[in-house]
Design an enzyme around this catalytic site. Structure first.
Site, PDB file in Angstrom:
ATOM      1  N   LYS A  32      10.393   5.612  -0.216  1.00 22.91           N
ATOM      2  CA  LYS A  32      10.847   4.391  -0.895  1.00 22.91           C
ATOM      3  C   LYS A  32      12.337   4.146  -0.655  1.00 22.91           C
ATOM      4  CE  LYS A  32       6.994   2.971  -2.926  1.00 22.91           C
ATOM      5  NZ  LYS A  32       6.260   1.821  -2.335  1.00 22.91           N
ATOM      6  N   TYR A  73       7.384  10.875  -1.816  1.00 22.46           N
ATOM      7  CA  TYR A  73       7.245   9.453  -2.180  1.00 22.46           C
ATOM      8  C   TYR A  73       8.616   8.805  -2.271  1.00 22.46           C
ATOM      9  CZ  TYR A  73       6.178   5.523  -5.411  1.00 22.46           C
ATOM     10  OH  TYR A  73       6.075   4.301  -6.023  1.00 22.46           O
ATOM     11  N   SER A  74       9.531   9.495  -2.974  1.00 21.79           N
ATOM     12  CA  SER A  74      10.869   8.966  -3.169  1.00 21.79           C
ATOM     13  C   SER A  74      11.579   8.756  -1.827  1.00 21.79           C
ATOM     14  CB  SER A  74      11.658   9.930  -4.054  1.00 21.79           C
ATOM     15  OG  SER A  74      12.907   9.398  -4.374  1.00 21.79           O
ATOM     16  N   HIS A 127       0.832  -1.211   0.000  1.00 17.68           N
ATOM     17  CA  HIS A 127       0.000   0.000   0.000  1.00 17.68           C
ATOM     18  C   HIS A 127       0.870   1.266   0.000  1.00 17.68           C
ATOM     19  CE1 HIS A 127       1.052  -0.681   4.209  1.00 17.68           C
ATOM     20  NE2 HIS A 127       1.016   0.630   4.346  1.00 17.68           N
ATOM     21  N   ASP A 146       0.799   0.039 -15.314  1.00 15.19           N
ATOM     22  CA  ASP A 146      -0.432   0.651 -15.840  1.00 15.19           C
ATOM     23  C   ASP A 146      -1.642   0.609 -14.900  1.00 15.19           C
ATOM     24  OD1 ASP A 146      -1.072  -2.022 -15.892  1.00 15.19           O
ATOM     25  OD2 ASP A 146      -1.516  -2.115 -18.048  1.00 15.19           O
ATOM     26  N   THR A 147      -1.444   0.916 -13.626  1.00 16.20           N
ATOM     27  CA  THR A 147      -2.607   0.984 -12.723  1.00 16.20           C
ATOM     28  C   THR A 147      -3.316   2.328 -12.943  1.00 16.20           C
ATOM     29  OG1 THR A 147      -1.360   1.992 -10.890  1.00 16.20           O
ATOM     30  CG2 THR A 147      -1.385  -0.396 -10.991  1.00 16.20           C
TER      31      THR A 147
HETATM   32  N1  LIG Z   1       1.830   1.840 -10.511  1.00 13.92           N
HETATM   33  C1  LIG Z   1       3.086   2.209 -10.706  1.00 13.92           C
HETATM   34  O1  LIG Z   1       3.451   2.788 -11.720  1.00 13.92           O
HETATM   35  C2  LIG Z   1       4.120   1.895  -9.668  1.00 13.92           C
HETATM   36  C3  LIG Z   1       5.472   2.131  -9.985  1.00 13.92           C
HETATM   37  C4  LIG Z   1       6.438   1.837  -9.039  1.00 13.92           C
HETATM   38  C5  LIG Z   1       6.054   1.309  -7.814  1.00 13.92           C
HETATM   39  N2  LIG Z   1       4.742   1.105  -7.535  1.00 13.92           N
HETATM   40  C6  LIG Z   1       4.379   0.592  -6.219  1.00 13.92           C
HETATM   41  O2  LIG Z   1       3.450  -0.444  -6.313  1.00 13.92           O
HETATM   42  C7  LIG Z   1       2.585  -0.429  -5.182  1.00 13.92           C
HETATM   43  C8  LIG Z   1       1.137  -0.444  -5.616  1.00 13.92           C
HETATM   44  O3  LIG Z   1       0.907   0.658  -6.490  1.00 13.92           O
HETATM   45  P1  LIG Z   1      -0.452   0.778  -7.337  1.00 13.92           P
HETATM   46  O4  LIG Z   1      -0.167   1.611  -8.516  1.00 13.92           O
HETATM   47  O5  LIG Z   1      -1.042  -0.575  -7.509  1.00 13.92           O
HETATM   48  O6  LIG Z   1      -1.346   1.642  -6.311  1.00 13.92           O
HETATM   49  P2  LIG Z   1      -2.954   1.813  -6.239  1.00 13.92           P
HETATM   50  O7  LIG Z   1      -3.605   1.146  -7.376  1.00 13.92           O
HETATM   51  O8  LIG Z   1      -3.209   3.262  -6.016  1.00 13.92           O
HETATM   52  O9  LIG Z   1      -3.323   1.026  -4.897  1.00 13.92           O
HETATM   53  C9  LIG Z   1      -2.960   1.526  -3.658  1.00 13.92           C
HETATM   54  C10 LIG Z   1      -3.608   0.669  -2.584  1.00 13.92           C
HETATM   55  O10 LIG Z   1      -3.275   1.199  -1.296  1.00 13.92           O
HETATM   56  C11 LIG Z   1      -4.471   1.420  -0.558  1.00 13.92           C
HETATM   57  N3  LIG Z   1      -4.294   2.568   0.330  1.00 13.92           N
HETATM   58  C12 LIG Z   1      -4.204   3.875  -0.001  1.00 13.92           C
HETATM   59  N4  LIG Z   1      -4.091   4.630   1.105  1.00 13.92           N
HETATM   60  C13 LIG Z   1      -4.128   3.794   2.157  1.00 13.92           C
HETATM   61  C14 LIG Z   1      -4.088   3.967   3.571  1.00 13.92           C
HETATM   62  N5  LIG Z   1      -4.001   5.187   4.117  1.00 13.92           N
HETATM   63  N6  LIG Z   1      -4.149   2.874   4.373  1.00 13.92           N
HETATM   64  C15 LIG Z   1      -4.257   1.648   3.839  1.00 13.92           C
HETATM   65  N7  LIG Z   1      -4.304   1.410   2.504  1.00 13.92           N
HETATM   66  C16 LIG Z   1      -4.247   2.474   1.677  1.00 13.92           C
HETATM   67  C17 LIG Z   1      -5.545   1.653  -1.617  1.00 13.92           C
HETATM   68  O11 LIG Z   1      -6.837   1.316  -1.174  1.00 13.92           O
HETATM   69  P3  LIG Z   1      -7.805   2.340  -0.394  1.00 13.92           P
HETATM   70  O12 LIG Z   1      -7.782   3.622  -1.138  1.00 13.92           O
HETATM   71  O13 LIG Z   1      -9.130   1.652  -0.420  1.00 13.92           O
HETATM   72  O14 LIG Z   1      -7.271   2.457   0.986  1.00 13.92           O
HETATM   73  C18 LIG Z   1      -5.114   0.651  -2.685  1.00 13.92           C
HETATM   74  O15 LIG Z   1      -5.595  -0.636  -2.382  1.00 13.92           O
HETATM   75  C19 LIG Z   1       2.979   0.795  -4.364  1.00 13.92           C
HETATM   76  O16 LIG Z   1       3.866   0.428  -3.333  1.00 13.92           O
HETATM   77  C20 LIG Z   1       3.707   1.652  -5.379  1.00 13.92           C
HETATM   78  O17 LIG Z   1       4.655   2.520  -4.775  1.00 13.92           O
HETATM   79  C21 LIG Z   1       3.776   1.381  -8.437  1.00 13.92           C
END
Ligand SMILES: NC(=O)c1ccc[n+]([C@@H]2O[C@H](COP(=O)([O-])OP(=O)(O)OC[C@H]3O[C@@H](n4cnc5c(N)ncnc54)[C@H](OP(=O)(O)O)[C@@H]3O)[C@@H](O)[C@H]2O)c1
Ligand SMILES: *[C@@H]1O[C@H](CO)[C@@H](O)[C@H](O)[C@H]1NC(C)=O
Ligand SMILES: *[C@@H]1O[C@H](CO)[C@@H](O)[C@H](O)[C@H]1NC(C)=O
Length: 292
Positions: free
Chosen positions: A187, A183-184, A120, A219-220
């Protein structure tokens, strides 16, 4: 000088040999069958895809995020896909008491824990950093500090099962980018903390693996919205990304790299750091910390 060169060369060869042989095992989906797994941030994006893969592999899953409604849907789809069991516990990772109690409850529901997937993040927009200190604090709390809290709560169970921890990070946790300083920071903190703990586990023979996952753009919906009009890197598919995280974690790899370009992965590998860490580890005498 000749001695130093020989010394460095033999370490390098040893290191490469070790590295080559340690990544030999092949992934099989059966590795996850009946395993007890927690996935955080699993209401959407990569977390939800991981829950679905785990369900297809026949694992027990407990998922969490804030929105109860979407978690409910994820759980029922997991059961359709063949999960051994599936539950959700909703709450916010801004609250460390919730984080702690969540792990205890999940452990009770499944009767133990084999894999903790920390995924998350708090939502954030790409913008110049001026003075939003509260956003830096929130990023550190949700993206970093809650990961530590969840890990502390889960470690007793993971030690019992010889379990694994996946820490989902990013390119932005290895190299700098503009517009995402808070964010950085969070991480990079994950790398510092969890790589140190991995060293301790190795020195103290604690058989709990830690896999740091370095992802490129995926691609989320959240990521596509965040980068829209600012950068146009090509995004990689979330389904495959989710599978690669599970594979690397099940194989107990130190790191997983998932990115469109193999060149990026090659350059990020940072052999300089790996060699220095390998060599540094050799200098430690841990006797003082071994309990009799
Ligand atoms: N997508 C990318 O391009 C990318 C690139 C590099 C790394 N990542 C990493 O991959 C991981 C997932 O990314 P994603 O793109 O899949 O994100 P996402 O689709 O936005 O999902 C984020 C999740 O975290 C939950 N969340 C948000 N705030 C929260 C809180 N305060 N407490 C508990 N849960 C919370 C959200 O659900 P709710 O809103 O319902 O709480 C959701 O389930 C992250 O660690 C991200 O840094 C992603
Ligand atoms: C964990 O690993 C130890 C040492 O390899 C082994 O003796 C023990 O049986 C393992 N426990 C489980 C639950 O796999
Ligand atoms: C650590 O646990 C894994 C998974 O159970 C097992 O395959 C491995 O042999 C164990 N390693 C040691 C050194 O006990």
């Amino acid at each position: 000088m000749a001695f130093v060169n020989k010394y460095v060369l033999s370490i390098l060869v040893l290191f490469l040999a070790f590295y080559y042989y340690s990544e030999k095992e092949e992934f099989r989906p059966e590795m996850l069958q009946g395993k007890k797994v927690i996935v955080t941030g699993a209401s959407k994006g990569i977390g939800r895809e991981m829950a679905y893969h785990l369900a297809r592999m026949g694992a027990h899953v407990v998922v969490t995020a804030r929105s109860e409604e979407t978690l409910q849907k994820v759980v029922s789809h997991c059961l359709e896909l063949g999960a051994a069991s599936a539950h959700y516990i909703a709450g916010t990772m801004e609250d460390m008491t919730f984080a702690e109690q969540f792990v205890a409850k999940a452990g009770k529901l499944m009767g133990g824990l084999d894999m903790l997937i920390l995924n998350h993040i708090t939502s954030s927009t790409m913008t110049l950093f001026h003075d939003d200190i509260s956003h830096v604090r929130k990023s550190m709390e949700v993206n970093f500090f809650s990961y530590v809290t969840l890990t502390v709560a889960a470690l007793p169970m993971l030690k019992q099962s010889n379990g694994s921890i996946a820490v989902v990070s990013s390119m932005a946790g290895k190299i700098s980018h503009p517009l995402i300083a808070p964010y950085s920071a969070s991480k990079f903190a994950l790398d510092g903390f969890f790589s140190s703990i991995r060293n301790e586990h190795s020195l103290m023979k604690v058989n709990v693996s830690i896999t740091l996952c370095i992802l490129g753009l995926i691609d989320t919906d959240t990521a596509m919205k965040a980068v829209s009009g600012i950068v146009n890197f090509k995004a990689a598919p979330k389904e495959e990304c989710a599978l690669e995280i599970i594979k690397g974690t099940a194989l107990r790899q130190d790191e997983v790299y998932y990115h469109n370009s193999p060149w990026t992965m090659f350059l990020l590998g940072n052999p300089g750091r790996r060699i220095l860490e390998f060599w540094t580890m050799k200098q430690y005498n841990m006797e003082k910390f071994i309990k009799n």
